[in-house]
Design a protein around this motif. Structure first.
Motif, PDB file in Angstrom:
ATOM      1  N   ASP A   1    -121.338  15.575  66.614  1.00 45.03           N
ATOM      2  CA  ASP A   1    -121.256  15.514  65.150  1.00 45.03           C
ATOM      3  C   ASP A   1    -120.801  16.830  64.515  1.00 45.03           C
ATOM      4  O   ASP A   1    -120.541  16.876  63.313  1.00 45.03           O
ATOM      5  N   ALA A   2    -120.713  17.884  65.307  1.00 45.47           N
ATOM      6  CA  ALA A   2    -120.441  19.217  64.743  1.00 45.47           C
ATOM      7  C   ALA A   2    -119.115  19.265  63.997  1.00 45.47           C
ATOM      8  O   ALA A   2    -119.021  19.833  62.898  1.00 45.47           O
ATOM      9  N   ALA A   3    -118.071  18.667  64.557  1.00 42.02           N
ATOM     10  CA  ALA A   3    -116.742  18.726  63.934  1.00 42.02           C
ATOM     11  C   ALA A   3    -116.730  18.002  62.592  1.00 42.02           C
ATOM     12  O   ALA A   3    -116.049  18.435  61.648  1.00 42.02           O
ATOM     13  N   TRP A   4    -117.475  16.918  62.494  1.00 39.06           N
ATOM     14  CA  TRP A   4    -117.526  16.151  61.238  1.00 39.06           C
ATOM     15  C   TRP A   4    -118.080  17.020  60.114  1.00 39.06           C
ATOM     16  O   TRP A   4    -117.532  17.062  59.009  1.00 39.06           O
TER      17      TRP A   4
ATOM     18  N   ALA B   1    -118.278  20.389  60.127  1.00 38.48           N
ATOM     19  CA  ALA B   1    -117.430  21.566  59.951  1.00 38.48           C
ATOM     20  C   ALA B   1    -116.233  21.253  59.062  1.00 38.48           C
ATOM     21  O   ALA B   1    -115.800  22.098  58.262  1.00 38.48           O
ATOM     22  N   ALA B   2    -115.708  20.036  59.174  1.00 33.70           N
ATOM     23  CA  ALA B   2    -114.546  19.653  58.365  1.00 33.70           C
ATOM     24  C   ALA B   2    -114.881  19.609  56.877  1.00 33.70           C
ATOM     25  O   ALA B   2    -113.988  19.700  56.032  1.00 33.70           O
ATOM     26  N   LEU B   3    -116.146  19.484  56.550  1.00 37.41           N
ATOM     27  CA  LEU B   3    -116.595  19.417  55.159  1.00 37.41           C
ATOM     28  C   LEU B   3    -117.075  20.765  54.627  1.00 37.41           C
ATOM     29  O   LEU B   3    -117.620  20.839  53.518  1.00 37.41           O
ATOM     30  N   SER B   4    -116.905  21.815  55.402  1.00 30.62           N
ATOM     31  CA  SER B   4    -117.414  23.132  55.028  1.00 30.62           C
ATOM     32  C   SER B   4    -116.985  23.510  53.607  1.00 30.62           C
ATOM     33  O   SER B   4    -115.821  23.412  53.240  1.00 30.62           O
ATOM     34  N   GLY B   5    -117.968  23.921  52.801  1.00 29.59           N
ATOM     35  CA  GLY B   5    -117.708  24.323  51.420  1.00 29.59           C
ATOM     36  C   GLY B   5    -117.993  23.245  50.406  1.00 29.59           C
ATOM     37  O   GLY B   5    -118.062  23.523  49.203  1.00 29.59           O
ATOM     38  N   ASN B   6    -118.157  22.002  50.837  1.00 32.49           N
ATOM     39  CA  ASN B   6    -118.445  20.907  49.921  1.00 32.49           C
ATOM     40  C   ASN B   6    -119.931  20.862  49.572  1.00 32.49           C
ATOM     41  O   ASN B   6    -120.782  20.987  50.452  1.00 32.49           O
ATOM     42  N   THR B   7    -120.237  20.679  48.309  1.00 34.39           N
ATOM     43  CA  THR B   7    -121.622  20.523  47.868  1.00 34.39           C
ATOM     44  C   THR B   7    -121.793  19.145  47.237  1.00 34.39           C
ATOM     45  O   THR B   7    -120.843  18.597  46.670  1.00 34.39           O
ATOM     46  N   VAL B   8    -122.984  18.609  47.346  1.00 38.20           N
ATOM     47  CA  VAL B   8    -123.280  17.326  46.722  1.00 38.20           C
ATOM     48  C   VAL B   8    -124.761  17.276  46.367  1.00 38.20           C
ATOM     49  O   VAL B   8    -125.610  17.691  47.157  1.00 38.20           O
ATOM     50  N   PHE B   9    -125.054  16.818  45.164  1.00 36.98           N
ATOM     51  CA  PHE B   9    -126.448  16.670  44.738  1.00 36.98           C
ATOM     52  C   PHE B   9    -127.055  15.509  45.513  1.00 36.98           C
ATOM     53  O   PHE B   9    -126.517  14.401  45.535  1.00 36.98           O
ATOM     54  N   SER B  10    -128.188  15.756  46.173  1.00 38.61           N
ATOM     55  CA  SER B  10    -128.763  14.767  47.087  1.00 38.61           C
ATOM     56  C   SER B  10    -130.278  14.773  47.017  1.00 38.61           C
ATOM     57  O   SER B  10    -130.891  15.705  46.481  1.00 38.61           O
TER      58      SER B  10
ATOM     59  N   PHE C   1    -122.388  21.654  52.811  1.00 40.04           N
ATOM     60  CA  PHE C   1    -121.860  21.508  54.165  1.00 40.04           C
ATOM     61  C   PHE C   1    -121.254  22.847  54.589  1.00 40.04           C
ATOM     62  O   PHE C   1    -120.595  23.525  53.788  1.00 40.04           O
ATOM     63  N   THR C   2    -121.501  23.231  55.829  1.00 39.16           N
ATOM     64  CA  THR C   2    -120.969  24.489  56.350  1.00 39.16           C
ATOM     65  C   THR C   2    -120.292  24.236  57.692  1.00 39.16           C
ATOM     66  O   THR C   2    -120.410  23.144  58.257  1.00 39.16           O
ATOM     67  N   HIS C   3    -119.610  25.245  58.191  1.00 35.42           N
ATOM     68  CA  HIS C   3    -118.914  25.063  59.466  1.00 35.42           C
ATOM     69  C   HIS C   3    -119.870  24.986  60.647  1.00 35.42           C
ATOM     70  O   HIS C   3    -119.479  24.629  61.747  1.00 35.42           O
ATOM     71  N   TRP C   4    -121.160  25.273  60.413  1.00 35.79           N
ATOM     72  CA  TRP C   4    -122.142  25.157  61.494  1.00 35.79           C
ATOM     73  C   TRP C   4    -123.248  24.157  61.193  1.00 35.79           C
ATOM     74  O   TRP C   4    -124.168  23.983  61.981  1.00 35.79           O
ATOM     75  N   GLY C   5    -123.187  23.482  60.010  1.00 36.39           N
ATOM     76  CA  GLY C   5    -124.225  22.503  59.726  1.00 36.39           C
ATOM     77  C   GLY C   5    -124.464  22.301  58.251  1.00 36.39           C
ATOM     78  O   GLY C   5    -123.536  22.000  57.492  1.00 36.39           O
ATOM     79  N   LEU C   6    -125.704  22.504  57.810  1.00 34.15           N
ATOM     80  CA  LEU C   6    -126.100  22.204  56.439  1.00 34.15           C
ATOM     81  C   LEU C   6    -126.901  23.356  55.831  1.00 34.15           C
ATOM     82  O   LEU C   6    -127.745  23.954  56.493  1.00 34.15           O
ATOM     83  N   SER C   7    -126.629  23.618  54.562  1.00 37.49           N
ATOM     84  CA  SER C   7    -127.384  24.612  53.808  1.00 37.49           C
ATOM     85  C   SER C   7    -127.534  24.092  52.382  1.00 37.49           C
ATOM     86  O   SER C   7    -127.450  22.889  52.154  1.00 37.49           O
TER      87      SER C   7
END
Length: 403
Positions: free
Chosen positions: A211-214, A216-225, A240-246
């Motif tokens: 799942d890592a590539a999925w 990483a491809a979204l790195s920089g995107n934020t969404v209220f959740s 979303f970050t290149h290594w996971g979630l923050s």
């Protein structure tokens, strides 16, 4: 045996962070003479970087329920003696006016964390308190005739000070470059006090494997959740970050996450996907599901979700099973983190000196009269958003009333 020049104080405070500084100032107000030992080249290192250098110095909603601990209610006594209102009044009296951002978070209107530190350094000078920088505590020993001796290193030289009381306010294990240390925990163990197992908290979570590539491809995107598990839920942004979630919601849930567990993310918590689909059908259903979702998500996120869900179908043609699958995928997006980013990326430490070892009214170690523990080294970990500062101010205050 080496003999060191001795200095005598009412109390030696190990750590010049939020708890230690508040303790020194409040003790000075009572006429006590304290020494603060700070290993960095300036006091309040974590204060200065908090809130992106703006310092979210309290939260208006601070209460034991906002803390992770084996016994969160332990904080009630300290919070009743030094309240959020006391914190607000204290800083206002010294020129810092608070401005609420979101969720009760209070920042100085100046947006300068250094103004918070300056309050304490000025008051310490005013009350004649000593602050030794570049000073690393080495040992804390009980003296035969009472009190404590503290050996410390200052710019390569060994020095010695004695006091009736010692306050462990040296923080926890995050962040190494700011002088993070397990010194308080080692001292606690050396005196036979239980330490609740520690771990990074308020920390980003990592994703590895297929799942890592999925992610990483979204790195920089934020969404209220809404992010949740069996213990708790939080509604804030995820990143979303290149290594996971923050992002805030992820940092919050990290304090309640354990390795091997999953977390669930509702990517659209203020809406019902099923209801949106129904409304779109009533309007003719000519749009693709992906077009419907573009109203709420970035193009990149919709494309990424399209790799998991049937989004390139007109709403009018969407079957019940696929509609349910899309709703489940968006409202119950399940993630199994591989781990976290560790202490260097963590805001705080979870765990610490067990609360049952301390008197809740004074934070004195029950087994070691004269030895106190406050702030982050205690098993009292607050949520993101100023809660940990409130614990630091409150614990520093109650200790100062006892030493």
């Amino acid at each position: 045996m080496k003999r060191y020049p001795q200095e005598k104080f009412d109390a030696i405070i190990i750590g010049g962070g939020a708890c230690g500084l508040m303790c020194a100032v409040q003790a000075g107000l009572r006429g006590k003479r304290t020494l603060v030992l700070e290993r960095n080249d300036r006091p309040g290192a974590k204060i200065l970087i908090s809130g992106g250098g703006r310092c979210n110095y309290t939260n208006l909603h601070s209460a034991p329920a906002n803390f992770v601990s084996a016994n969160p209610d332990f904080a009630r006594a300290a919070f009743s003696r030094w309240t959020v209102e006391d914190t607000v009044t204290f800083f206002e009296r010294h020129g810092i006016i608070g401005r609420e951002k979101v969720l009760g978070q209070l920042f100085p209107v100046s947006n300068r964390a250094k103004d918070v530190v300056l309050v304490f350094t000025k008051l310490m000078r005013q009350y004649g308190q000593e602050l030794y920088l570049h000073s690393r505590a080495v040992s804390v020993d009980r003296l035969p005739k009472g009190g404590f001796g503290v050996l410390y290193e200052q710019e390569g030289a060994e020095r010695y000070a004695v006091a009736d009381a010692v306050v462990m306010a040296s923080g926890g294990l995050p962040v190494a470059k700011l002088g993070a240390s397990d010194f308080a925990l080692r001292i606690a163990r050396s005196y036979g006090l239980e330490v609740v197992p520690t771990a990074p908290a308020l920390v980003p979570l990592t994703i590895t494997g297929k799942d890592a590539a999925w992610f990483a491809a979204l790195s920089g995107n934020t969404v209220f959740s809404r992010v949740y598990n069996e213990r708790i839920n939080f509604e804030e942004n995820i990143l979303f970050t290149h290594w996971g979630l923050s992002g805030p919601a992820i940092l919050q849930i990290s304090s309640y996450w354990r390795p091997g567990e999953t977390i669930t993310i509702d990517l659209l918590p203020r809406h019902s996907v099923a209801e949106l689909i129904r409304q779109e059908r009533e309007a003719g259903g000519r749009r693709l599901v992906s077009q419907l979702l573009h109203e709420f998500f970035s193009r990149k996120l919709v494309e990424a979700l399209g790799g998991l869900l049937p989004l390139t179908v007109k709403v009018a043609s969407l079957g019940k099973a696929d509609a349910k699958r899309i709703a489940e995928g968006i409202h119950r997006f399940t993630v199994k983190p591989a781990g976290d980013k560790g202490y260097d990326k963590a805001e705080v430490m979870r765990g610490g000196v067990a609360t049952h070892e301390l008197d809740p009214q004074t934070l004195e170690a029950r087994k070691v009269p004269g030895l106190y523990f406050g702030g982050e080294c205690v098993d009292m970990t607050g949520w993101l958003g100023g809660y940990n500062f409130q614990w630091a101010w409150s614990s520093g205050y109650v200790i100062a009333q006892a030493i």
